[in-house]
Scaffold this active site. Sequence first.
Site, PDB file in Angstrom:
ATOM      1  N   CYS A 162       0.812  -1.226   0.000  1.00 29.96           N
ATOM      2  CA  CYS A 162       0.000   0.000   0.000  1.00 29.96           C
ATOM      3  C   CYS A 162       0.844   1.274   0.000  1.00 29.96           C
ATOM      4  O   CYS A 162       0.297   2.368  -0.047  1.00 29.96           O
ATOM      5  CB  CYS A 162      -0.909  -0.024   1.211  1.00 29.96           C
ATOM      6  SG  CYS A 162      -1.773  -1.579   1.351  1.00 29.96           S
ATOM      7  N   HIS A 294      -3.054   7.973   5.800  1.00 24.88           N
ATOM      8  CA  HIS A 294      -3.205   6.643   5.214  1.00 24.88           C
ATOM      9  C   HIS A 294      -4.650   6.197   5.462  1.00 24.88           C
ATOM     10  O   HIS A 294      -5.288   5.678   4.564  1.00 24.88           O
ATOM     11  CB  HIS A 294      -2.177   5.680   5.806  1.00 24.88           C
ATOM     12  CG  HIS A 294      -2.114   4.385   5.060  1.00 24.88           C
ATOM     13  ND1 HIS A 294      -1.886   4.340   3.712  1.00 24.88           N
ATOM     14  CD2 HIS A 294      -2.289   3.095   5.455  1.00 24.88           C
ATOM     15  CE1 HIS A 294      -1.920   3.063   3.304  1.00 24.88           C
ATOM     16  NE2 HIS A 294      -2.161   2.308   4.348  1.00 24.88           N
ATOM     17  N   GLU A 305      -2.180   5.609  13.510  1.00 25.00           N
ATOM     18  CA  GLU A 305      -1.773   6.782  12.740  1.00 25.00           C
ATOM     19  C   GLU A 305      -2.014   8.066  13.539  1.00 25.00           C
ATOM     20  O   GLU A 305      -1.163   8.960  13.565  1.00 25.00           O
ATOM     21  CB  GLU A 305      -2.550   6.821  11.414  1.00 25.00           C
ATOM     22  CG  GLU A 305      -2.112   7.966  10.514  1.00 25.00           C
ATOM     23  CD  GLU A 305      -2.623   7.829   9.084  1.00 25.00           C
ATOM     24  OE1 GLU A 305      -3.508   6.982   8.828  1.00 25.00           O
ATOM     25  OE2 GLU A 305      -2.125   8.571   8.218  1.00 25.00           O
ATOM     26  N   LYS A 326      -9.701   7.930   1.310  1.00 24.66           N
ATOM     27  CA  LYS A 326     -10.106   6.537   1.034  1.00 24.66           C
ATOM     28  C   LYS A 326     -11.590   6.348   1.307  1.00 24.66           C
ATOM     29  O   LYS A 326     -12.214   5.443   0.761  1.00 24.66           O
ATOM     30  CB  LYS A 326      -9.288   5.558   1.883  1.00 24.66           C
ATOM     31  CG  LYS A 326      -7.845   5.403   1.424  1.00 24.66           C
ATOM     32  CD  LYS A 326      -7.137   4.282   2.161  1.00 24.66           C
ATOM     33  CE  LYS A 326      -5.698   4.098   1.681  1.00 24.66           C
ATOM     34  NZ  LYS A 326      -4.764   5.138   2.144  1.00 24.66           N
ATOM     35  N   HIS A 331      -9.408   2.044  -1.084  1.00 24.42           N
ATOM     36  CA  HIS A 331      -7.964   1.845  -0.968  1.00 24.42           C
ATOM     37  C   HIS A 331      -7.438   1.340  -2.311  1.00 24.42           C
ATOM     38  O   HIS A 331      -7.711   0.203  -2.689  1.00 24.42           O
ATOM     39  CB  HIS A 331      -7.689   0.839   0.137  1.00 24.42           C
ATOM     40  CG  HIS A 331      -6.255   0.800   0.580  1.00 24.42           C
ATOM     41  ND1 HIS A 331      -5.206   1.096  -0.267  1.00 24.42           N
ATOM     42  CD2 HIS A 331      -5.695   0.508   1.782  1.00 24.42           C
ATOM     43  CE1 HIS A 331      -4.066   0.975   0.396  1.00 24.42           C
ATOM     44  NE2 HIS A 331      -4.339   0.618   1.637  1.00 24.42           N
ATOM     45  N   PHE A 390       1.456  -2.820   4.570  1.00 30.15           N
ATOM     46  CA  PHE A 390       1.726  -4.158   5.103  1.00 30.15           C
ATOM     47  C   PHE A 390       3.213  -4.433   4.881  1.00 30.15           C
ATOM     48  O   PHE A 390       3.802  -4.004   3.875  1.00 30.15           O
ATOM     49  CB  PHE A 390       0.914  -5.213   4.349  1.00 30.15           C
ATOM     50  CG  PHE A 390      -0.504  -5.354   4.838  1.00 30.15           C
ATOM     51  CD1 PHE A 390      -1.010  -4.588   5.869  1.00 30.15           C
ATOM     52  CD2 PHE A 390      -1.338  -6.296   4.252  1.00 30.15           C
ATOM     53  CE1 PHE A 390      -2.315  -4.744   6.307  1.00 30.15           C
ATOM     54  CE2 PHE A 390      -2.650  -6.462   4.683  1.00 30.15           C
ATOM     55  CZ  PHE A 390      -3.135  -5.686   5.706  1.00 30.15           C
TER      56      PHE A 390
END
Lengths: 402, 87
Positions: A162, A294, A305, A326, A331, A390
């Site tokens: 990502c 994010h 975050e 998002k 995403h 990830f």
Amino acid sequence: MKRVVITGAGTVNPLGHSVAETCAAMRDGFCGIGPLEIRDVARLQIRIGGQVKGFEAEGRFTRQQITLYDRFTQFTLVAAREAIAQSGLTFEGKLAARAGVVLGTAGGGVSTWDDNYRAVYAEGKNRVHPFVVPRLMNNAAAAHVSMEWNLKGPSYSVSSACASSNHAMAQAAMMIRSGMVLAMVTGGSDSMLCFGGVKAWEGLRVMSRDACRPFSANRDGMVQGEGAGIFVFEEYEHARARGAEILCEVAGFAMSSDASDIVMPSREGAARAMAGALADARLDSADVGYINAHGTGTAANDKTECAAVADVFGAHAERLMISSTKSMHGHLIGGTGAVELLACIMALRDGVIAPTIGYEQPDPDCALDVVPNVARDANVTVALSNAFAFGGMNAVIALRKI
Amino acid sequence: MSVKDQVIAIIAEQALLDPQDVTLDSTLESLGIDSMGVVESIFAIEEAFDITVPFNANAPQESDFDITSVASIIDGIERLRVQQAPA
């Protein structure tokens, strides 16, 4: 060290097929997430996504091109055309040799894999089309951009799940800073909204069945999208000398690794990436007016975050705005950082902060100004774009008004 | 093998324990199973019993499947097997 500016932007994503359409949708708080229209959707438990609608390959590309272009490449090429046209650059002679393409993608040609596995495993076919490999390879999109626009310098693809497009854009900026190249086409693309792509994500049990609600106490997971964001990064003096319109400066960036867990995010790793980007740009944390988060809408990401933002910005964390687009486009995996950079550019150039839509309930663990539901006018001179992947791979880009 | 023994076998494998060390009132937490271990255990349960477990790792407490203890997991499986039995 050379300075890096952005002189072109293009996109195809669930909010629009151009930057103008996308920014208008972000201003309106439009939701591009809806019921998935894909083969075998009835066998999926997760049936929503941010699909790019009204984008048929037929009519845009020739029959021969379609056999070579997976959907992630198609998105890339259309977005690159917009970005390069805006930049006004023509890649010929010395400029061609000193310009390249570095693009992020997590999956590459996922639907090409999916279609051909289906053919050989489910349908029992013993033969596939001769161009399966050049169609699915992760560097296919970057390769076709270099061929279409005669970019003869360094070209390759970057894959860090990502964070792929943020890592790619950091690479592009580094190459311009060092003087290796004068311009780079960069950004990223992904298109995993096919049966196998969604089924794989479904297995992880982190997907929402109804909506992406970042920072909201009732959030219950991420929603997958698809699309591309492509930019022209250019050396500042080169852009100025030719009188190019400069969208903003890529003031700094940083990359960090959590070195801890394959899926769980780390507050410390995220904080190091944000603080690193500020230090690289020689900016003070109080200069930052907007962060494109994010903000995946998972329980774990959003609270981690927000805690990392509090660590880096201290009291200023209460004053800055942080939103997750998002909530609108889903995403976009390897393409997400690139499309989200558009929200940062909109904040700097148009003074409009994209909202976090779907925000329903405050979460004490995400007690920041998340620009809930409605876009806001604000004067911002520095914006950050976060990507925390990830694998614990983080990349943050700092943009400055110029 | 009974449902109980199967569940204990699955949980024990995930926790790297001997099945004898897993009891009905063991909690997944007390056995050291983290969130990824929970997701893997649920997958193993779905495969073993041919059921679909409604479980979202973002909101485990809100899922209609109580994973607190081995006993609550067994209850949940029994209920789902009845609900999802082929007509």
